[in-house]
Design an enzyme around this catalytic site. Sequence first.
Site, PDB file in Angstrom:
ATOM      1  N   HIS A   4       8.285  -3.345  -4.624  1.00  0.00           N
ATOM      2  CA  HIS A   4       7.653  -3.820  -3.390  1.00  0.00           C
ATOM      3  C   HIS A   4       8.658  -4.527  -2.484  1.00  0.00           C
ATOM      4  CE1 HIS A   4       4.537  -5.180  -0.683  1.00  0.00           C
ATOM      5  NE2 HIS A   4       4.919  -6.431  -0.836  1.00  0.00           N
ATOM      6  N   CYS A  62       5.153  -0.412   2.244  1.00  0.00           N
ATOM      7  CA  CYS A  62       5.727  -1.754   2.367  1.00  0.00           C
ATOM      8  C   CYS A  62       7.110  -1.780   3.006  1.00  0.00           C
ATOM      9  CB  CYS A  62       5.746  -2.452   1.015  1.00  0.00           C
ATOM     10  SG  CYS A  62       6.671  -1.583  -0.274  1.00  0.00           S
ATOM     11  N   ASP A 116       0.815  -1.218   0.000  1.00  0.00           N
ATOM     12  CA  ASP A 116       0.000   0.000   0.000  1.00  0.00           C
ATOM     13  C   ASP A 116       0.848   1.267   0.000  1.00  0.00           C
ATOM     14  OD1 ASP A 116       1.091  -0.179   2.500  1.00  0.00           O
ATOM     15  OD2 ASP A 116      -0.781   0.126   3.602  1.00  0.00           O
TER      16      ASP A 116
END
Length: 254
Positions: free
Chosen positions: A141, A35, A32
């Site tokens: 990510h 991370c 979101d």
Amino acid sequence: MQAKKHGKQVDIVQLRAQLGALGLQILQVTADGNCFFRAIADQLEGTEEEHEKYRLMVVQYIKNHRVDFEPFIEDEVPFDEYCQNMEKDGTWAGHMELQAASLVMRINICIHRAMSPRWYIRNFSDKEASMVHLSYHDGEHYNSVRLKEDPCEGPARPIIIKVDAGMSVLNHNQKTKAYEESSSPCRSFYDAGYVKVVMASTGCENLSKINQVLQEVSGDVDAAIEFLIAEQQSDEHADAICSEKKGTTPSCCF
């Protein structure tokens, strides 16, 4: 869009195989924009929900050390504006935040990437600080990395990677000697000490193969270890991709 999704899937499968060979697993955190801070919170406290606290710690450290960080802000964004934006929930962390996190939390950081050497942020000696382990996926990510036997209750258990332990066997003088020896175009066999380090760190028992790789990387033991590990994983990656298509992925771990 489909190509991007396929790229992510391959990245996940490859990295899972790499980490599995080291006795490690990936603990997925929410994607979101928080991370990096979620992964740090999991490593240090065992819960990603404390991410906001670590974000604010990092931004405050950057503010307090403006002279050190301001020159590295990109796109001519004013320093105060940059910090205000970084304080907001969901703002992605960059290299500057990783460095600040290491310094303010007094931790070293190891980042695992698919088919790439591990990237380390070392601001302290091993005796001064613990090492947290994160994975970085497809350039966008972060997740938390733990031992396979870690119950994932509380802070992450310490991780000691055999490859890195093997690397420390060679001191600076030995590396210098290896470089000097490798400078000869006729060099085909390396000191038994170098070969043993590579063998112990990779599990490879093919002496000819080890010598060949050492020659290709000019006697750089660290590079030889990374090369052999990546090569060993290539076949496993293909098998893992096939298995992934047939099975399902648990919701908590890759």
